[in-house]
Design an enzyme around this catalytic site. Structure first.
Site, mmCIF file in Angstrom:
data_model
loop_
_atom_site.group_PDB
_atom_site.id
_atom_site.type_symbol
_atom_site.label_atom_id
_atom_site.label_comp_id
_atom_site.label_asym_id
_atom_site.label_seq_id
_atom_site.Cartn_x
_atom_site.Cartn_y
_atom_site.Cartn_z
ATOM 1 C CD GLU A 96 -3.178 -1.199 2.130
ATOM 2 O OE1 GLU A 96 -3.131 -0.020 3.195
ATOM 3 O OE2 GLU A 96 -4.026 -1.898 2.377
ATOM 4 C CD GLU A 145 -3.421 -5.634 4.244
ATOM 5 O OE1 GLU A 145 -4.209 -5.018 4.558
ATOM 6 O OE2 GLU A 145 -2.322 -5.537 4.315
HETATM 7 C C1 FCB Z 1 -4.489 -1.942 5.625
HETATM 8 C C2 FCB Z 1 -3.097 -2.332 6.167
HETATM 9 C C3 FCB Z 1 -2.998 -3.253 7.103
HETATM 10 C C4 FCB Z 1 -4.274 -2.997 8.235
HETATM 11 C C5 FCB Z 1 -5.361 -3.162 7.306
HETATM 12 C C6 FCB Z 1 -6.814 -3.031 8.208
HETATM 13 O O1 FCB Z 1 -4.282 -0.736 5.110
HETATM 14 O O2 FCB Z 1 -2.260 -2.543 5.128
HETATM 15 O O3 FCB Z 1 -1.782 -3.090 7.838
HETATM 16 O O4 FCB Z 1 -3.871 -1.876 8.904
HETATM 17 O O5 FCB Z 1 -5.474 -1.946 6.637
#
Ligand code: FCB
Length: 465
Positions: free
Chosen positions: A165, A365
């Site tokens: 990110e 994620e």
């Molecule tokens: C993302 C991050 C991760 C976590 C999630 C909820 O932006 O990569 O580390 O904090 O959100």
């Protein structure tokens, strides 16, 4: 209707070094920008820090056993750069390398694939003191660190991810100041965007020259799936998504982004040869998705709405986008205040597939924070349980959304739930729990929640009910 997971589709869980490891001053680890930030009063809710976190640094063996019990096929972890190079440059710290060596071997012994991210936001503080990501040298320092890691673990890691990110690193770190290092300089944030992109390209080249195995190379982006009016959508899509995708996957920056931000910077930090350096082949694109974002053109009179899902801060994270506002969206919401919209994930995957038809995708994620309740486990006297039906529903619906995209033709290789453990949720400290496993921050005891048991069942049956 029950649906089968595609053949070879990988189920795993994800964490990040600063969020779980703790052991912040051990074995030669240097300070990172998150140590400095979290120790600065007022920056993180409740004054929480990652000093101890989940103590994963000392308990990783037990955590690996837990992953094996849950039948996870892959583990996405990040390496803390300041454990490897305490000041971000120079000789590698052997004790730091040894830790990740043991972690990777422990995964392989249990048949779990190591998916390693080189940068999940914990920049060595010494590099920030020298200018941080807005400074060009940080990109070459990152490549040197990537070479060290490639050399040491390149025979065993199955996927190398350069950055997690970069949107957050650049804009929350340097524009809004909601994340470390907490700067609010819009021109610097755009320079950070470029140097993160450059760091990605240089790190891929460094890895490829050092690695002895045959891993996949990757990067993880947090896409903003936008709802709203055309020109607002175009502008935010540019700043949020295309400013990373285009240089990494096609070469060069989108001209509309350069025009939209002309009052902030002239982009003279982009040098000859950078476009080629950034545009390196990758094998799989990591996709992080939690919710959608609504945008529209602001009328300039009413109070400008800022419900973009990112923690409120002194300044906007969107350089040059003063005429855009972010209206709140309809619920339901998670504990983060993020709207729950699985269809946004299907849409995103299909959109990426249309744009880059030959590039496999991986959900690196997805998950949800809810206020969990610990109760006695009715089936095991003396044991505790967390009946997190909402998290089970969230994960089930999003895996379903991935399968919808696969049915419609997208090439998606797997799904990593965020997160294995409750952990340090950045500016919110320990107040937001994303884990499928509960962590008691007093005793550091782990309690698999119902979502963990459900996820394990999904892995066993390979069918989504
Ligand atoms: C993302 C991050 C991760 C976590 C999630 C909820 O932006 O990569 O580390 O904090 O959100």
């Amino acid at each position: 209707m029950s649906r089968a997971l595609p053949e070879g589709f990988v189920l795993g869980s994800a964490t990040a070094s600063y969020q779980v490891e703790g052991a912040a001053r051990e074995d030669g680890r240097g300070p990172s920008i998150w140590d400095t930030f979290s120790h600065t009063p007022g920056r993180v809710w409740n004054g929480d820090t990652g000093d101890v976190a989940c103590d994963h640094y000392h308990r990783f063996d037990q955590d690996l056993d837990l992953m094996a019990e849950l039948g996870l096929q892959a583990y996405r972890f990040s390496v803390a750069w300041p454990r490897i190079q305490p000041t971000g440059r120079g000789e590698a710290n052997t004790a730091g390398l040894d830790f990740y060596d043991r972690l990777v071997d422990g995964l392989l012994e249990r048949g779990i694939r190591p998916v390693s991210t080189l940068y999940h936001w914990d920049l060595p503080q010494a590099l920030e003191d020298a200018g941080g990501w807005p400074a060009r040298d940080t990109a070459s320092a990152f490549a040197d660190y990537a070479a060290i890691m490639g050399k040491r673990l390149g025979d065993r890691v199955s996927t190398w991810t350069t950055l997690n990110e970069p949107w957050c690193s650049a804009y929350l770190g340097y524009a809004s100041g909601a994340h470390a290092p907490g700067r609010t300089e819009h021109a610097a944030a755009l320079a950070a965007v470029h140097h993160l992109n450059l760091g990605h390209g240089l790190a891929l080249q460094a890895l490829r020259s050092e690695v002895s195995g045959d891993p996949d190379y990757s990067v993880t982006l947090n896409f903003h799936v936008l709802r709203g009016e055309d020109d607002a959508v175009r502008q935010i899509d540019g700043l949020a998504n295309r400013v990373f995708l285009q240089p990494m996957l096609e070469g060069g920056y989108p001209t509309d982004v350069i025009e939209d931000t002309a009052s902030v910077t002239d982009w003279s930090f982009v040098r000859d040869g950078d476009a080629e350096a950034i545009h390196q082949p990758i094998d799989v694109l990591g996709v992080n998705y939690y919710s959608t974002t609504a945008v529209r053109l602001w009328d300039g009179r009413s109070e400008r709405l800022t419900a973009d899902g990112h923690k409120g801060a002194a300044a906007s994270p969107w350089p040059g986008a003063e005429r855009v506002e972010f209206p709140p969206q309809p619920g339901p919401y998670t504990e983060m205040g993020w709207n729950i919209e699985p269809a946004g994930l299907t849409e995103l995957l299909l959109d990426l597939h249309r744009r880059y038809p030959d590039l496999p995708l991986m959900i690196t994620e997805n998950g949800a924070a809810f206020a969990d309740e610990v109760v006695p486990d009715a089936s095991q006297p003396g044991a505790l349980a967390v009946h997190d039906e909402k998290r089970v529903a969230y994960v089930r619906d999003h895996v379903g959304a991935v399968l919808d995209a696969v049915d419609a033709g997208a090439d998606v290789r797997g799904y990593f739930v965020w997160s294995l453990l409750d952990n340090f949720e950045w500016g919110y400290g320990y107040s937001k729990r994303f884990g499928i496993v509960r962590v008691d921050y007093e005793t550091l005891e782990r309690i698999p929640k119902d979502s963990a048991l459900w996820f394990a069942d999904l892995g066993r049956t390979r069918r989504l009910d």
